[in-house]
Design a protein around this motif. Structure first.
Motif, short mmCIF file in Angstrom:
data_model
loop_
_atom_site.label_atom_id
_atom_site.label_comp_id
_atom_site.label_asym_id
_atom_site.label_seq_id
_atom_site.Cartn_x
_atom_site.Cartn_y
_atom_site.Cartn_z
N LYS A 1 0.85 -1.21 0.00
CA LYS A 1 0.00 0.00 0.00
C LYS A 1 0.87 1.25 0.00
CE LYS A 1 -3.84 -2.26 2.40
NZ LYS A 1 -4.51 -2.45 3.69
N LYS B 1 -2.25 1.45 -10.30
CA LYS B 1 -2.64 2.42 -9.26
C LYS B 1 -4.10 2.83 -9.37
CE LYS B 1 -0.02 5.78 -7.94
NZ LYS B 1 0.72 7.04 -8.05
N PRO C 1 5.58 3.89 -6.68
CA PRO C 1 4.93 2.75 -7.36
C PRO C 1 5.85 2.00 -8.31
CG PRO C 1 3.99 4.85 -8.07
CD PRO C 1 4.89 5.15 -6.93
N MET D 1 2.78 1.65 -3.43
CA MET D 1 1.94 2.15 -4.52
C MET D 1 1.62 3.63 -4.35
SD MET D 1 2.03 -0.42 -6.37
CE MET D 1 1.09 0.12 -7.78
N GLY E 1 -2.93 -3.27 -5.92
CA GLY E 1 -1.97 -2.88 -6.94
C GLY E 1 -0.89 -3.89 -7.30
N VAL F 1 2.63 1.00 -14.46
CA VAL F 1 2.31 1.23 -13.04
C VAL F 1 1.04 2.08 -12.92
CG1 VAL F 1 3.15 2.29 -10.91
CG2 VAL F 1 4.71 1.02 -12.35
#
Length: 383
Positions: A72, A142, A79, A75, A103, A138
């Protein structure tokens, strides 16, 4: 300069033995270079900020800061694509699904608990997933569930990305496939006949399934069969989670289940999902004897090919995010036998545009849509 073109990997595990074992998997790898290791979540966040890896493998269960809490924060702050390593316990499966919702790109199940002396059994799977994850966007990881991007497109307008090896197709095959599509347009889709929805997905699938299944109404006039590439133990947790979030009933399929409208059946890890006609009813058959197809059991191709034999239903076949090309051969079988509408997830929303890309390349896909529009597109073809 030797490593300049390689993707950089950071390995996170509280066991020094596991860190060494995983590092050894990548010795001599032409695509991946291990640039460091971390012993817990806090250490991982620091190392990610220092070393800027392209991809991370991370144990779910670690002291000080576990993999889920670390993910958590990663990200949010720095990220990067993350592959989780998970135990196959019930809590391990639930944590893994939480990680993918938060994620993580994908996960690999450890063969025997936290310190797996037999980790070599999953070497090939882990290496392949790390190589693929290094190229995942990424930004897609997200995005919260229920994001909105571009609108519905026609199949042949979709953009092609170099994220996976496409299924080879010849001009002859494509001409043959166009003929199948032409014959379907002559047999107009009817809203009065019986329908079945078939969904196949792999990497990124749990998030995509949550996006689609939670938008289907309880009154949907069709049963839904789902193949999500996952090992045994994880599909039950996935079914339970989706059942809690959805209006329709979702369950892990059991041998002998009678198909009902408004119910989704997820193939259990380790079993192919098939159907058998029993009088006017259809029963689920779980097959553990047929070997894996393209490395997968359950396989989307096996489910599609089996259901193609029954003309009692018109089929809506959906192929979503995932590596490889599972589902494309089965789609050809569906299109050759009876009426099938094929829907593929767009490159814009796929975590990995592999399986939908291969499906689109058969030229048998009727609609290419973003993941948040798939439920609405399915409903368009139902009474």
């Amino acid at each position: 300069m030797e490593f300049s073109n390689k993707s950089k990997l950071l390995i996170v595990d509280d066991s020094a033995f596991m860190r060494k074992l995983i590092s050894d998997f990548f010795v001599g790898n032409l695509k991946i270079e291990v640039i460091g290791t971390a012993r817990n979540g806090k250490d991982a966040i620091n190392k990610i900020q220092q070393l800027k890896p392209d991809v991370v493998t991370m144990d779910v269960e670690m002291p000080e800061m576990n993999g889920l809490d670390a993910l958590k924060e990663i990200m949010e702050k720095c990220p990067v694509p993350v592959i989780m390593l998970s135990s196959t316990t019930i809590s391990g499966a639930e944590n893994t699904l939480n990680a993918m919702e938060n994620g993580a790109v994908d996960f690999v199940a450890k063969p025997s608990g936290t310190i797996s002396l037999d980790l070599h059994k999953i070497k090939e799977e882990l290496v392949h997933k790390v190589e693929q994850a290094a190229h995942v966007s990424v930004a897609k990881l997200k995005k919260p569930i229920s994001y909105k991007t571009t609108s519905t497109k026609f199949a042949n307008d979709t953009t092609i990305r170099k994220e996976t090896t496409p299924m080879k197709s010849s001009t002859t095959t494509n001409r043959f496939n166009k003929d199948i599509l032409a014959s379907l347009s002559k047999n107009q889709w009817s809203n009065t006949s019986r329908k079945i929805v078939l969904i196949g997905t792999s990497t990124g699938g749990p998030r995509a399934l949550q996006e689609v299944i939670t938008k289907l109404p309880k009154t949907i006039k069709a049963p839904i069969l789902i193949v999500q590439h996952m090992p045994p133990g994880f599909t039950k947790s996935l079914a339970e989670r989706l059942n809690q979030l959805s209006k329709i009933d979702v369950k892990e399929a059991e041998h002998g289940d009678i198909l009902q409208d408004g119910k989704a059946y997820i193939a259990p890890g380790g079993s192919h999902l098939k159907l058998k006609k029993q009088n006017t009813h259809f029963q689920i058959v779980l097959d553990q004897n047929e070997p894996p197809r393209s490395g997968h059991r359950p396989a989307v191709d096996v489910m599609f090919e089996n259901v193609s034999k029954f003309n009692d239903f018109d089929k809506i076949a959906v192929i979503m995010t995932g590596m490889g090309y599972d589902g494309s051969k089965g789609l050809i079988a569906l299109k050759q036998n009876g009426k099938t509408i094929a829907i593929a997830e767009s490159a814009e929303t796929c975590i990995v545009y592999g399986m939908p890309k291969a499906a689109v390349e058969t030229q048998l896909v009727d609609e290419v849509v973003d993941v948040d529009d798939i439920a609405q597109t399915i409903l368009k073809y139902l009474p």
